[in-house]
Design an enzyme around this catalytic site. Sequence first.
Site, PDB file in Angstrom:
ATOM      1  N   HIS A  10     -10.437 -19.293  66.461  1.00  9.73           N
ATOM      2  CA  HIS A  10      -9.228 -19.178  65.755  1.00  9.73           C
ATOM      3  C   HIS A  10      -8.758 -20.998  65.636  1.00  9.73           C
ATOM      4  O   HIS A  10      -6.923 -20.666  65.623  1.00  9.73           O
ATOM      5  CB  HIS A  10      -8.099 -18.126  66.457  1.00  9.73           C
ATOM      6  CG  HIS A  10      -8.942 -16.951  66.723  1.00  9.73           C
ATOM      7  ND1 HIS A  10      -8.650 -16.006  67.622  1.00  9.73           N
ATOM      8  CD2 HIS A  10      -9.562 -16.302  65.497  1.00  9.73           C
ATOM      9  CE1 HIS A  10      -9.353 -14.558  66.910  1.00  9.73           C
ATOM     10  NE2 HIS A  10      -9.551 -14.807  66.248  1.00  9.73           N
ATOM     11  N   ASP A  69     -18.865 -24.567  71.121  1.00  9.94           N
ATOM     12  CA  ASP A  69     -18.480 -24.777  72.003  1.00  9.94           C
ATOM     13  C   ASP A  69     -18.640 -25.856  73.249  1.00  9.94           C
ATOM     14  O   ASP A  69     -19.872 -26.644  73.122  1.00  9.94           O
ATOM     15  CB  ASP A  69     -19.693 -23.653  73.362  1.00  9.94           C
ATOM     16  CG  ASP A  69     -18.138 -23.770  74.181  1.00  9.94           C
ATOM     17  OD1 ASP A  69     -17.257 -22.660  74.244  1.00  9.94           O
ATOM     18  OD2 ASP A  69     -18.635 -24.028  75.772  1.00  9.94           O
ATOM     19  N   SER A  70     -17.368 -26.452  73.137  1.00 13.70           N
ATOM     20  CA  SER A  70     -17.148 -27.702  73.887  1.00 13.70           C
ATOM     21  C   SER A  70     -15.949 -28.186  74.857  1.00 13.70           C
ATOM     22  O   SER A  70     -16.133 -27.627  75.142  1.00 13.70           O
ATOM     23  CB  SER A  70     -16.809 -28.641  72.565  1.00 13.70           C
ATOM     24  OG  SER A  70     -15.129 -28.206  71.741  1.00 13.70           O
ATOM     25  N   PHE A 157      -6.358 -33.424  69.884  1.00 17.35           N
ATOM     26  CA  PHE A 157      -5.731 -33.197  70.263  1.00 17.35           C
ATOM     27  C   PHE A 157      -7.073 -32.568  71.958  1.00 17.35           C
ATOM     28  O   PHE A 157      -7.580 -33.207  72.501  1.00 17.35           O
ATOM     29  CB  PHE A 157      -5.845 -31.656  69.861  1.00 17.35           C
ATOM     30  CG  PHE A 157      -7.719 -31.235  69.497  1.00 17.35           C
ATOM     31  CD1 PHE A 157      -8.289 -30.133  70.258  1.00 17.35           C
ATOM     32  CD2 PHE A 157      -7.695 -31.498  68.149  1.00 17.35           C
ATOM     33  CE1 PHE A 157      -9.402 -29.932  69.443  1.00 17.35           C
ATOM     34  CE2 PHE A 157      -9.373 -31.530  66.986  1.00 17.35           C
ATOM     35  CZ  PHE A 157      -9.706 -30.626  68.136  1.00 17.35           C
ATOM     36  N   HIS A 185     -18.502 -36.320  69.442  1.00 19.42           N
ATOM     37  CA  HIS A 185     -19.483 -35.103  69.932  1.00 19.42           C
ATOM     38  C   HIS A 185     -19.855 -34.214  68.017  1.00 19.42           C
ATOM     39  O   HIS A 185     -21.066 -33.607  68.522  1.00 19.42           O
ATOM     40  CB  HIS A 185     -19.052 -34.444  70.670  1.00 19.42           C
ATOM     41  CG  HIS A 185     -17.869 -33.605  71.123  1.00 19.42           C
ATOM     42  ND1 HIS A 185     -16.928 -34.927  71.226  1.00 19.42           N
ATOM     43  CD2 HIS A 185     -17.302 -32.980  71.246  1.00 19.42           C
ATOM     44  CE1 HIS A 185     -15.452 -33.628  71.008  1.00 19.42           C
ATOM     45  NE2 HIS A 185     -16.170 -32.863  71.564  1.00 19.42           N
ATOM     46  N   ARG A 186     -18.426 -33.252  68.156  1.00 21.38           N
ATOM     47  CA  ARG A 186     -18.566 -32.135  66.932  1.00 21.38           C
ATOM     48  C   ARG A 186     -19.751 -32.712  65.769  1.00 21.38           C
ATOM     49  O   ARG A 186     -20.221 -31.991  65.654  1.00 21.38           O
ATOM     50  CB  ARG A 186     -17.305 -32.325  66.762  1.00 21.38           C
ATOM     51  CG  ARG A 186     -17.371 -30.251  65.952  1.00 21.38           C
ATOM     52  CD  ARG A 186     -16.264 -29.795  66.347  1.00 21.38           C
ATOM     53  NE  ARG A 186     -15.715 -29.263  67.605  1.00 21.38           N
ATOM     54  CZ  ARG A 186     -14.951 -29.691  68.117  1.00 21.38           C
ATOM     55  NH1 ARG A 186     -13.598 -30.972  68.246  1.00 21.38           N
ATOM     56  NH2 ARG A 186     -14.196 -29.222  69.395  1.00 21.38           N
TER      57      ARG A 186
END
Length: 201
Positions: A10, A69-70, A157, A185-186
């Site tokens: 979300h 998930d981070s 963020f 990382h993403r």
Amino acid sequence: MTRTLVLASHNSHKLEELRRILGPLIPGIELVGYDGPEPVESGLSFEENALLKARAAAAHTGLPAIADDSGIAVDVLGGSPGIFSARWGGPERSDRANVDLLLWQLTDIADDHRGAGFVCAAALVVPPERDERGQELCELGVWQGSVLREPVGAHGFGYDPVFRPEGEQRSAAELTAAEKDRLSHRTRAFSALAPAIRDLV
């Protein structure tokens, strides 16, 4: 041909970021947001939680789903906050509370021992109605750096203002979106997952 993929989150910041990351890697992909129920993140690893979220979105929408998930893993804290990064500061789940608690915990830690990494697990789940095999895949990306003593920068963020990437003099929150997209990382996790998305979606 446009291929639709749902992001099991979300978080509008994450949707925007992943559209930037995946757009060049997978031409013709349409990444859409998710407004369905979020599962309890009961996994004991980034990989388990990413797969839980992707499974829930794929089951709810019938579309192939990706999720991540981070969090930040601090060496001197034994890898914490880790999977608890988003709620480290308590039930209000605010970025400020999370950062404030982490900095307080590291108050007496010398700069040489403030090593940390942003970790991201990227998951893809293709529901059985799209592929009878019901494919599930997960890739991990790590962005090494260290924790600063105070927040710096207005971009990004989460823990970005207190994370200084390896080889940088700036915090992650001082990088432009394009700079962060090259290094994060993403990006690393979803770049590793991109070939499977191209093949399966």
